[in-house]
Motif scaffolding. Structure first.
Motif, short mmCIF file in Angstrom:
data_model
loop_
_atom_site.label_atom_id
_atom_site.label_comp_id
_atom_site.label_asym_id
_atom_site.label_seq_id
_atom_site.Cartn_x
_atom_site.Cartn_y
_atom_site.Cartn_z
N ALA B 197 2.15 5.61 13.02
CA ALA B 197 1.19 5.32 14.39
C ALA B 197 -0.11 5.89 13.52
O ALA B 197 -0.85 4.89 14.14
CB ALA B 197 2.55 5.97 15.41
N LEU B 198 -0.51 6.85 12.80
CA LEU B 198 -2.02 6.95 12.45
C LEU B 198 -1.82 7.71 10.92
O LEU B 198 -1.24 8.29 11.13
CB LEU B 198 -2.37 8.17 13.58
N LYS B 199 -2.96 6.20 10.52
CA LYS B 199 -2.53 6.71 9.34
C LYS B 199 -3.51 6.10 8.38
O LYS B 199 -4.20 5.51 8.66
CB LYS B 199 -1.44 6.04 8.35
N ILE B 200 -4.10 7.10 6.93
CA ILE B 200 -4.93 6.19 5.86
C ILE B 200 -3.50 6.04 5.00
O ILE B 200 -3.14 7.10 4.04
CB ILE B 200 -5.85 7.04 5.45
N ARG B 206 1.75 8.65 -2.53
CA ARG B 206 3.03 6.98 -2.85
C ARG B 206 1.58 6.29 -2.40
O ARG B 206 2.11 4.35 -2.90
CB ARG B 206 2.79 7.22 -1.06
N GLN B 207 0.40 6.07 -2.39
CA GLN B 207 -0.37 3.95 -3.00
C GLN B 207 -1.62 4.80 -3.54
O GLN B 207 -2.45 5.06 -3.00
CB GLN B 207 -0.10 3.71 -1.01
N PRO B 208 -1.29 5.60 -4.57
CA PRO B 208 -3.00 5.22 -5.01
C PRO B 208 -4.35 4.37 -4.64
O PRO B 208 -4.29 3.32 -4.48
CB PRO B 208 -2.91 5.90 -6.67
N SER B 209 -5.39 5.06 -4.79
CA SER B 209 -6.58 3.71 -4.47
C SER B 209 -7.07 3.38 -6.07
O SER B 209 -6.45 3.42 -6.90
CB SER B 209 -7.63 5.16 -4.24
N ASP B 219 -7.34 -8.25 10.86
CA ASP B 219 -5.71 -7.98 11.87
C ASP B 219 -5.69 -9.29 13.04
O ASP B 219 -6.89 -9.88 12.88
CB ASP B 219 -5.33 -6.82 12.43
N HIS B 220 -4.73 -9.35 13.66
CA HIS B 220 -4.82 -10.01 14.55
C HIS B 220 -5.94 -10.01 15.82
O HIS B 220 -6.15 -11.11 16.12
CB HIS B 220 -3.51 -10.23 15.93
N GLU B 221 -6.88 -8.58 15.76
CA GLU B 221 -7.85 -9.04 17.01
C GLU B 221 -9.34 -9.17 16.28
O GLU B 221 -9.68 -8.85 16.29
CB GLU B 221 -8.03 -7.63 17.34
N GLY B 222 -9.00 -8.84 14.42
CA GLY B 222 -10.49 -9.16 14.35
C GLY B 222 -10.97 -8.37 13.64
O GLY B 222 -11.67 -8.25 12.99
N ASN B 223 -10.35 -6.84 13.62
CA ASN B 223 -10.63 -6.07 13.11
C ASN B 223 -10.43 -5.96 11.52
O ASN B 223 -9.56 -6.33 10.97
CB ASN B 223 -10.20 -4.81 13.77
N GLU B 224 -11.66 -5.72 10.31
CA GLU B 224 -11.29 -5.83 9.18
C GLU B 224 -11.27 -4.11 8.09
O GLU B 224 -12.32 -3.64 8.88
CB GLU B 224 -11.93 -6.44 8.40
N ARG B 225 -9.92 -3.66 8.44
CA ARG B 225 -9.81 -2.81 7.45
C ARG B 225 -9.31 -2.61 6.24
O ARG B 225 -7.75 -3.85 5.34
CB ARG B 225 -9.66 -1.88 8.26
N ALA B 226 -8.78 -2.03 5.07
CA ALA B 226 -8.27 -1.88 3.92
C ALA B 226 -7.40 -1.06 4.10
O ALA B 226 -6.97 -0.01 4.68
CB ALA B 226 -9.41 -1.99 2.77
N PRO B 227 -6.06 -0.76 3.43
CA PRO B 227 -5.52 0.30 3.18
C PRO B 227 -6.40 1.40 2.57
O PRO B 227 -5.26 2.69 2.35
CB PRO B 227 -4.30 0.26 1.30
N ASP B 228 -7.63 1.76 1.36
CA ASP B 228 -7.46 2.89 2.18
C ASP B 228 -8.82 3.41 3.69
O ASP B 228 -8.69 4.18 3.40
CB ASP B 228 -9.39 2.22 0.38
N ASN B 229 -8.74 2.86 4.66
CA ASN B 229 -9.36 2.90 5.79
C ASN B 229 -8.08 3.71 6.37
O ASN B 229 -6.60 3.16 6.50
CB ASN B 229 -9.76 1.59 6.08
N LEU B 230 -8.37 4.15 7.50
CA LEU B 230 -7.74 4.25 8.56
C LEU B 230 -7.43 3.74 9.04
O LEU B 230 -7.64 2.87 9.44
CB LEU B 230 -8.77 5.73 9.43
N VAL B 231 -5.98 3.63 9.62
CA VAL B 231 -5.43 2.86 10.60
C VAL B 231 -4.41 3.46 12.34
O VAL B 231 -3.67 3.78 11.47
CB VAL B 231 -4.73 1.50 9.50
#
Lengths: 76, 359
Positions: B197-200, B206-209, B219-231
């Motif tokens: 639920a809280l991850k980078i 598991r998923q190297p940069s 995302d559906h709310e318009g927030n832009e992020r990459a898998p390198d970022n906290l979500v």
């Protein structure tokens, strides 16, 4: 009460018409941050304390759901 | 797991926050959000300003700065540190442990025990418990618990859900045995089924940069992020806190032979003002017993928020008096825990600013 709720929704997102909409979230009319603003405003205007465990999208998806929540929330 | 200790005390506290301050109002212009909507959100969530490091600054840099100040002021000596517990989710490297890097830089004794703990929002509670356990060993007299994070470096500036609230900080708590300090009760629980639920997502094994993990999507709310970022699944985390934390704290208060009214002060993790006010209502605790202003002053600095709340609100009181307090952290893991103990009579409770270097 429903008119008051509609007024509050309009204050938060003036660009939308909320009356008669079944699911504000599915329609993209409210997001998670709007939900927090909505809870805080409902608490203040109706002098209630919405329980933290009731802050779920299904309780805010349309005017009827919000009205039911306001009815059952304890007064301040 | 439940814990019980006797005669353990925090005897000093140092908080280090970056000099660089960003204002929420400026951040919101990045998101093209209507000003009126942003202003309402700021009032509800307590967003005003947050402090973030400049590019390239690591969490251990903040911690080292704090230690050097303590050494310079004569409030702590390197040779008296028996153990260093370093709690972070933003380590300098995968290896070596950041505690070992600090050990070398600070010139600590070879027999000073060093430990890195990977914990976030509950990191102060977990770090303190590690310190209390180490203090049970003969000859261990002084343990330092460092909570340090620079999560701003892993948050997308185009993520409205996270960026305006995130902050960087390092805190140093001096923990010792103290005769007559009294009982310490603690409870820490986990729900790994909701760990993601809280991850980078990227950057580990598991998923190297890679160039692909740096590509931003909306995302559906318009927030832009990459898998390198906290979500963060904000709704899931909020509901977890409201549903799971109050019963755990009720159990803890019962174990400590008290109830919520019998506790003088609640120093909780500081995700935002709204969540803390709702938590206070769930516990039927007056808002003024549970400070909620760290986010509006510094931002959410993960495990460093509880010491920050103490120093920001009650530095003088904690040096002068002793109170019955409840600490609680909740978030990354998902981990949630609390400690009820006597707290006060600190030798110091200081806040300093890590200077900008880029000017």
């Amino acid at each position: 009460m429903k008119d008051k709720i509609l007024d509050i929704l309009k204050e938060i997102r003036p660009e939308f018409e909320f009356d008669g909409v079944e699911d504000f979230f599915a329609e993209g009319m409210l997001d998670s941050f709007d939900l927090m603003t909505l809870v805080s405003t409902l608490d203040e205007r109706f002098a209630i304390k919405i329980d933290g465990t009731d802050i779920l999208p299904e309780n805010f998806m349309n005017v009827d759901a919000i009205a039911a929540l306001v009815e059952r929330s304890p007064k301040r | 797991m439940k814990f019980h200790f006797t005669d353990k005390a925090i005897t000093g506290m140092m908080v280090v926050v970056p000099e660089q301050e960003r204002l929420f109002a400026d951040d919101m212009r990045l998101f093209n959000a209507p000003e009126n909507r942003s202003r309402k959100l700021a009032m509800v969530m307590g967003y005003w300003a947050h402090r973030v490091v400049e590019e390239g600054v690591c969490a251990s840099d903040l911690a080292e700065y704090g230690f050097r100040k303590l050494f310079a002021d004569g409030k702590l000596k390197p040779e008296e540190i028996d153990a260093l517990v370093y709690v972070t989710i933003s380590p300098d490297h995968f290896m070596p442990p950041t505690s070992c890097i600090l050990h070398g830089k600070l010139g600590l004794r070879r027999d000073c025990f060093c430990l890195d703990v990977s914990q976030g929002c509950c990191g102060f509670v977990v770090g303190l418990l590690q310190a209390f356990q180490l203090l049970e060993q003969k000859g261990v007299r002084k343990v330092v618990v460092v909570n340090a994070d620079v999560i701003s470096r892993k948050v997308s500036p185009k993520d409205r859900n996270s960026y305006p609230l995130i902050g960087d900080a390092a805190t140093i708590a001096i923990v010792e045995n103290r005769e007559g300090a009294g009982d310490v009760f603690a409870d820490v629980r986990f729900d790994g089924t909701r760990a993601m639920a809280l991850k980078i997502p990227a950057g580990g094994f598991r998923q190297p940069s890679s160039p692909e993990t740096a590509i931003m999507t909306a995302d559906h709310e318009g927030n832009e992020r990459a898998p390198d970022n906290l979500v963060m699944d904000g709704t899931a985390v909020f509901n977890f806190v409201m549903a799971d934390v109050p019963p755990m704290l009720a159990d803890l208060a019962h174990d400590a032979g008290t109830d919520f009214a019998g506790i003088d002060k609640y120093y909780f993790h500081q995700p935002n003002k709204f969540m803390l006010q709702k938590l206070a209502e769930k516990l039927d605790v007056p808002y003024d017993k549970m400070p909620n202003n760290v986010v509006e002053n510094y931002g959410n600095s993960s495990g460093a928020t509880i010491p920050s709340a103490m120093a920001l609100n009650d530095a003088e009181m904690l040096c002068r008096e002793t109170k019955r307090v409840c600490f609680s952290g909740f978030g990354v893991g998902l981990t949630y825990g609390g400690i009820v103990m006597n707290c006060g009579g600190f030798d110091f409770c200081d806040t300093i600013y890590y200077p900008n270097k880029g000017e």
